[in-house]
Scaffold this motif. Structure first.
Motif, PDB file in Angstrom:
ATOM      1  N   ASP A  86       0.879  -1.084   0.009  1.00 40.15           N
ATOM      2  CA  ASP A  86       0.010   0.030  -0.063  1.00 40.15           C
ATOM      3  C   ASP A  86       0.994   1.095   0.036  1.00 40.15           C
ATOM      4  O   ASP A  86       0.621   2.228  -0.852  1.00 40.15           O
ATOM      5  N   ILE A  87       1.955   1.245   0.917  1.00 38.96           N
ATOM      6  CA  ILE A  87       2.765   2.447   0.829  1.00 38.96           C
ATOM      7  C   ILE A  87       3.643   2.542  -0.416  1.00 38.96           C
ATOM      8  O   ILE A  87       3.546   3.666  -0.905  1.00 38.96           O
ATOM      9  N   TRP A  88       3.992   1.557  -1.007  1.00 40.74           N
ATOM     10  CA  TRP A  88       4.644   1.486  -2.276  1.00 40.74           C
ATOM     11  C   TRP A  88       3.675   1.969  -3.420  1.00 40.74           C
ATOM     12  O   TRP A  88       4.100   2.917  -4.298  1.00 40.74           O
ATOM     13  N   ALA A  89       2.658   1.568  -3.309  1.00 45.63           N
ATOM     14  CA  ALA A  89       1.588   2.107  -4.390  1.00 45.63           C
ATOM     15  C   ALA A  89       1.290   3.534  -4.323  1.00 45.63           C
ATOM     16  O   ALA A  89       0.971   4.040  -5.347  1.00 45.63           O
ATOM     17  N   ARG A  90       1.126   4.045  -3.204  1.00 44.98           N
ATOM     18  CA  ARG A  90       0.863   5.358  -2.969  1.00 44.98           C
ATOM     19  C   ARG A  90       2.028   6.328  -3.655  1.00 44.98           C
ATOM     20  O   ARG A  90       1.968   7.190  -4.213  1.00 44.98           O
ATOM     21  N   GLY A  91       3.269   5.700  -3.087  1.00 42.31           N
ATOM     22  CA  GLY A  91       4.191   6.477  -3.601  1.00 42.31           C
ATOM     23  C   GLY A  91       4.560   6.346  -5.206  1.00 42.31           C
ATOM     24  O   GLY A  91       4.741   7.402  -5.756  1.00 42.31           O
ATOM     25  N   ILE A  92       4.253   5.248  -5.902  1.00 45.98           N
ATOM     26  CA  ILE A  92       4.306   5.038  -7.276  1.00 45.98           C
ATOM     27  C   ILE A  92       3.156   6.138  -7.778  1.00 45.98           C
ATOM     28  O   ILE A  92       3.394   6.790  -8.793  1.00 45.98           O
ATOM     29  N   ALA A  93       1.922   6.026  -7.134  1.00 45.95           N
ATOM     30  CA  ALA A  93       1.007   6.989  -7.598  1.00 45.95           C
ATOM     31  C   ALA A  93       1.128   8.340  -7.757  1.00 45.95           C
ATOM     32  O   ALA A  93       1.162   8.974  -8.568  1.00 45.95           O
ATOM     33  N   ARG A  94       1.862   8.750  -6.547  1.00 46.33           N
ATOM     34  CA  ARG A  94       2.643  10.164  -6.237  1.00 46.33           C
ATOM     35  C   ARG A  94       3.508  10.542  -7.344  1.00 46.33           C
ATOM     36  O   ARG A  94       3.366  11.441  -7.917  1.00 46.33           O
ATOM     37  N   ASP A  95       4.483   9.693  -7.670  1.00 49.74           N
ATOM     38  CA  ASP A  95       5.553  10.054  -8.448  1.00 49.74           C
ATOM     39  C   ASP A  95       4.984   9.845  -9.938  1.00 49.74           C
ATOM     40  O   ASP A  95       5.609  10.739 -10.697  1.00 49.74           O
ATOM     41  N   LEU A  96       4.206   8.876 -10.367  1.00 50.56           N
ATOM     42  CA  LEU A  96       3.754   8.712 -11.721  1.00 50.56           C
ATOM     43  C   LEU A  96       2.981   9.970 -11.897  1.00 50.56           C
ATOM     44  O   LEU A  96       3.196  10.502 -13.098  1.00 50.56           O
ATOM     45  N   ASN A  97       2.255  10.526 -11.104  1.00 53.15           N
ATOM     46  CA  ASN A  97       1.469  11.699 -11.402  1.00 53.15           C
ATOM     47  C   ASN A  97       2.189  12.876 -11.491  1.00 53.15           C
ATOM     48  O   ASN A  97       1.995  13.601 -12.415  1.00 53.15           O
ATOM     49  N   ALA A  98       3.270  13.186 -10.630  1.00 54.23           N
ATOM     50  CA  ALA A  98       4.108  14.154 -10.726  1.00 54.23           C
ATOM     51  C   ALA A  98       4.938  14.065 -12.120  1.00 54.23           C
ATOM     52  O   ALA A  98       5.076  15.181 -12.699  1.00 54.23           O
TER      53      ALA A  98
ATOM     54  N   ALA B 237       4.534  12.462 -14.761  1.00 49.38           N
ATOM     55  CA  ALA B 237       3.594  12.499 -16.033  1.00 49.38           C
ATOM     56  C   ALA B 237       3.332  13.950 -16.421  1.00 49.38           C
ATOM     57  O   ALA B 237       3.132  14.435 -17.458  1.00 49.38           O
ATOM     58  N   GLN B 238       2.834  14.653 -15.271  1.00 44.96           N
ATOM     59  CA  GLN B 238       2.317  16.048 -15.494  1.00 44.96           C
ATOM     60  C   GLN B 238       3.605  16.667 -15.738  1.00 44.96           C
ATOM     61  O   GLN B 238       3.547  17.602 -16.692  1.00 44.96           O
ATOM     62  N   GLN B 239       4.771  16.566 -15.214  1.00 43.30           N
ATOM     63  CA  GLN B 239       5.978  17.327 -15.512  1.00 43.30           C
ATOM     64  C   GLN B 239       6.280  17.043 -17.108  1.00 43.30           C
ATOM     65  O   GLN B 239       6.557  17.994 -18.048  1.00 43.30           O
ATOM     66  N   GLU B 240       6.316  15.942 -17.600  1.00 45.05           N
ATOM     67  CA  GLU B 240       6.603  15.491 -19.008  1.00 45.05           C
ATOM     68  C   GLU B 240       5.602  15.897 -20.002  1.00 45.05           C
ATOM     69  O   GLU B 240       5.910  16.520 -20.963  1.00 45.05           O
ATOM     70  N   LEU B 241       4.357  15.890 -19.494  1.00 42.43           N
ATOM     71  CA  LEU B 241       3.315  16.403 -20.223  1.00 42.43           C
ATOM     72  C   LEU B 241       3.189  17.908 -20.587  1.00 42.43           C
ATOM     73  O   LEU B 241       3.165  18.447 -21.542  1.00 42.43           O
ATOM     74  N   SER B 242       3.564  18.592 -19.608  1.00 43.63           N
ATOM     75  CA  SER B 242       3.621  20.160 -19.768  1.00 43.63           C
ATOM     76  C   SER B 242       4.919  20.326 -20.358  1.00 43.63           C
ATOM     77  O   SER B 242       4.780  21.449 -21.371  1.00 43.63           O
ATOM     78  N   GLN B 243       6.023  19.572 -20.400  1.00 45.14           N
ATOM     79  CA  GLN B 243       7.288  19.850 -21.392  1.00 45.14           C
ATOM     80  C   GLN B 243       6.641  19.454 -22.729  1.00 45.14           C
ATOM     81  O   GLN B 243       7.051  20.424 -23.630  1.00 45.14           O
TER      82      GLN B 243
END
Length: 178
Positions: free
Chosen positions: A145-157, A159-165
């Motif tokens: 559960d902890i790993w999934a929350r970390g992955i979700a946080r990092d994936l979102n951040a 992906a947002q950064q890459e999409l913006s770029q």
């Protein structure tokens, strides 16, 4: 150990046992030999699976005693004796449940598999697995559960950064926030 913990332990043990063996035996419980059923009983004993049912009769006796005491409050001692005597007379039916459990296991596992289960779960490491397996499973679930929350946080951040770029690159730097 309380009833839910025993149920959880039993389920975890059964799941691991099934996963470790990989396949079900095609043997039918009606075709099970006495030796096959004995192997099933030995495996059930080693796994401690039917221990979860030990409290059914005492709990039901307490419930019946409470109900009868509410209806006949002046006969508490007599109710206690009658319910105790009746519960004792029904205790032999516990064997029916053990036989049913053996039939179920004999239907799923071959005699050889049951012997292997009994041998493993009777060993020191098997006993340790029964005792600590549910704790390890719970901690592993928490770690997942902890790993999934970390992955979700990092994936979102990320992906947002890459999409913006990419949007910025596509539009030549204009409208990067759209």
């Amino acid at each position: 150990m309380n009833f839910p913990a025993k149920v959880g332990r039993s389920v975890a043990v059964a799941v691991v046992a099934l996963a470790g063996l990989g396949v079900f035996s095609s043997a039918s419980a009606q075709d099970a030999t006495p030796e096959h059923l004995e192997a099933a009983r030995n495996a059930l004993d080693a796994l401690g699976i039917t221990e979860q049912f030990d409290e059914i009769l005492p709990n039901q006796a307490d419930l019946v005693q409470s109900q009868l005491t509410q209806v006949y409050p002046n006969y508490h001692e007599m109710i206690d004796q009658v319910v105790t005597d009746t519960a004792v007379s029904l205790a032999s039916r516990r064997g029916d449940l053990e036989n049913e459990a053996a039939q179920i296991y004999a239907k799923i596992f071959s005699q050889e598999e049951l012997v292997a289960l009994a041998d493993f779960y009777s060993s020191d490491v098997g006993k340790k697995f029964i005792q600590y397996g549910p704790i390890a499973a719970r901690e592993l679930s928490q770690a997942g559960d902890i790993w999934a929350r970390g992955i979700a946080r990092d994936l979102n951040a990320q992906a947002q950064q890459e999409l913006s770029q990419r949007i910025a690159d596509q539009s030549g730097g204009e409208n990067a926030s759209e």
